[in-house]
Every structure is written in structure tokens, then in C-alpha cells.
Scaffold this motif. Structure first.
Motif, short mmCIF file in Angstrom:
data_model
loop_
_atom_site.label_atom_id
_atom_site.label_comp_id
_atom_site.label_asym_id
_atom_site.label_seq_id
_atom_site.Cartn_x
_atom_site.Cartn_y
_atom_site.Cartn_z
N GLU A 1 0.83 -1.20 0.00
CA GLU A 1 0.00 0.00 0.00
C GLU A 1 0.86 1.26 0.00
N ARG B 1 -1.35 12.03 0.55
CA ARG B 1 -0.70 12.94 -0.41
C ARG B 1 -0.06 14.11 0.33
N GLU C 1 2.36 1.68 -3.51
CA GLU C 1 1.37 2.15 -4.47
C GLU C 1 1.07 3.63 -4.29
N THR C 2 0.95 4.05 -3.02
CA THR C 2 0.67 5.46 -2.75
C THR C 2 1.83 6.35 -3.19
N ALA D 1 1.97 6.57 -6.94
CA ALA D 1 0.85 7.37 -7.46
C ALA D 1 1.15 8.86 -7.40
N HIS D 2 1.94 9.26 -6.40
CA HIS D 2 2.25 10.69 -6.22
C HIS D 2 3.69 11.05 -6.58
N ARG D 3 4.42 10.12 -7.17
CA ARG D 3 5.84 10.34 -7.41
C ARG D 3 6.12 11.55 -8.30
#
Length: 298
Positions: free
Chosen positions: A8, A57, A11-12, A15-17
Motif C-alpha cells: 500500500e 498525499r 502504491e501510494t 501514485a504521487h511520485r
């Protein structure tokens, strides 16, 4: 951390990289340092109990901001020892960056140079507030100040930047037209052609980093800049060619000398004339022009 939690967290982060890289790059002006900050952010993030984080985020942006602030302070010492003028590291960017006017303006070489004149905290506050529209409370948590203090810093930084940034927003078409006129004059060795496209108050900044020859300090004035450019080509007895490209979301030239990449030139345009010429020759800063780098404000 369990395997599920690790997955998790990964993935997070992924997603914000792109957002995190953009935040770090706008704060640092260096892709290499931004990548290091992302690595540090990841190492900190995997130690967090992500299930207890309400806004993941925002939490990641906070970590990235803190790491960037730490690095900004060490970079200041590096820049003081740098040979000649220092310019931000240019990025070959994806088409969507150029299409996003707000993003393209925020990563333009002209604005990035203005951000260099801010203190580390002022730069962090300005970038987070004016570019990424982060709330004052969240910025306060990221920079370790009270919201009231952050508001004062934001006001001071905004006033400082507004006094130094271009007076008008210039379209990519206008920038491209000025670049094309500049390149035609350059190809023809046309002094008058250069003087016609250069503003009287133009400033040329070239960054060789002590590795490639560059002007040891900024050159001001259309006549001096034009003669420096044309005189340098004649003196070096080389074939200089320019290839249109898009760097930091804005039209630019990738310059070749005798067929080999020599550097990246970006410009600042006001009233249809070039007021700033920024030429990065330092090979260590040309590693991100071979492939596109995605950027985002969201």
C-alpha cells in the motif's frame, strides 16, 4: 511493516511520485538532487503506519518539503563554491507540461532563477502556496512555522518574486518566434539580426560549471551579448547548429557544436524581444535532455 502495508505504501508513493518530484525540483532547481530527495522521502515513508495517515498525499508532500529544505541549505554552500554562474538543471519535458500554462510558467528558467534569490524557507513557502496551492496550515506543518508566520513569509516572497518576474505572460508561440529569429541570425552570423531580436537590457548567463568554457559572470546589453556570441563562434572555428526542443515546458534550443551536443539555451521574452538568454553547458546538468521528464501540479 506487513507485506500488505508495504504494498500500500509503495502504491501510494508511486501514485504521487511525479508530484513529489515536481515539488522537489521547483524547490531545488536540480533534478539530481530532487531524485535524492525522493529516495529520502521513500525511506521515511516506509517507516510510517500509512493506515494512520488521514491525507497521504499531503503527508508525502510534507516529507518532501522538509527533505528539500535540508538539501537547499547544503546546496547553498555548493553554489558558493561553484565556478561561474549557476543555472537550474534543464529538463526535456512531456507535451502536457507545455500545454499547462501555469505549470510551464512555474518551471521556466526565468522564474526558477528568480526563486534562487529567495531564502530556503521563502522558496518553500512560495512554491507550496503559489504553485501548488497548499493551505497555510499544511505549509506551516511542513516548514516548522506557525500559520501566521507562514502568511507573512508568503506575502514577502510573493512581493519579491512579482518585482522580478516577467511583467507579462508570453505564449509559447511568441517565445518560439523569438527563438526562430535568434537562430536565423545565429546561423547567418548576422550581427544586426541579433540586435533586432535582443532587447537593449538583455542579460546572458552561461553555466559551464568549470568544465566547459563560459562567461565568468553575466553579460548585459544587446551589443555586448551579440558580439560575445558571434565572436565566440568565430574564435572557436566551429559549426554551431540549433535544434528546436521543449525544455521546462517552454520552447528552447538544443545546441550542437560540430555535431555533438554542446548545451541547452532557454530564453525570457518581453515585448517580443529576448531579455534573458540562459545557456547551460555543464555536462553534469545535461543528463535530463535525452528523455522526457513528466511534471505535474496535482
Amino acid at each position: 511493516m506487513s507485506d500488505h502495508a508495504t504494498d500500500e505504501a509503495t502504491e501510494t508513493f508511486l501514485a504521487h511520485r511525479t508530484l513529489l518530484f515536481t515539488v522537489a525540483y521547483e524547490m531545488l532547481g536540480s533534478a539530481a538532487d530532487a531524485e535524492d530527495v525522493l529516495q529520502e522521502t521513500w525511506l521515511r515513508w516506509v517507516k510510517v503506519d500509512v493506515e494512520q495517515v488521514r491525507d497521504q498525499r499531503a503527508y508525502l508532500v510534507r516529507i518532501t518539503t522538509r527533505r528539500s529544505l535540508d538539501r537547499l541549505r547544503t546546496m547553498k554552500r555548493r553554489k558558493e563554491a561553484y565556478v561561474g554562474p549557476w543555472l537550474p538543471e534543464p529538463l526535456l519535458t512531456t507535451p502536457d507540461v507545455a500545454e499547462d500554462v501555469e505549470l510551464a510558467e512555474s518551471v521556466s528558467m526565468a522564474l526558477m532563477l528568480v526563486l534562487e534569490t529567495l531564502s530556503p524557507t521563502e522558496r518553500a513557502v512560495f512554491v507550496l502556496r503559489e504553485v501548488f496551492d497548499v493551505g497555510y496550515d499544511e505549509i506551516a506543518a511542513a516548514v516548522g512555522k506557525t500559520p501566521a508566520t507562514v502568511r507573512q513569509i508568503a506575502h514577502r516572497a510573493r512581493r519579491h518574486v512579482e518585482a522580478r518576474r516577467p511583467r507579462e505572460t508570453v505564449s509559447s508561440g511568441q517565445t518560439r518566434a523569438a527563438l526562430e529569429s535568434f537562430q536565423r541570425a545565429l546561423d547567418a552570423g548576422d550581427l544586426q539580426g541579433l540586435l533586432d531580436v535582443l532587447a537593449p537590457e538583455i542579460v546572458l548567463i552561461s553555466d559551464g560549471g568549470g568544465v566547459k568554457q563560459a562567461a565568468p559572470r553575466p553579460i548585459t546589453g544587446a551589443g555586448k551579448v551579440a558580439r560575445f556570441i558571434l565572436g565566440g563562434i568565430v574564435k572557436a572555428q566551429v559549426a554551431l547548429t540549433g535544434e528546436p526542443t521543449v525544455v521546462n515546458g517552454n520552447p528552447a534550443l538544443l545546441l550542437h557544436v560540430d555535431g555533438e551536443i554542446d548545451g541547452v539555451m532557454t530564453i525570457r521574452v518581453e515585448d517580443a524581444r529576448i531579455t534573458g538568454l540562459y545557456y547551460v553547458r555543464n555536462p553534469q546538468k545535461l543528463t535530463r535532455i535525452a528523455s522526457e521528464t513528466p511534471l505535474t501540479l496535482r
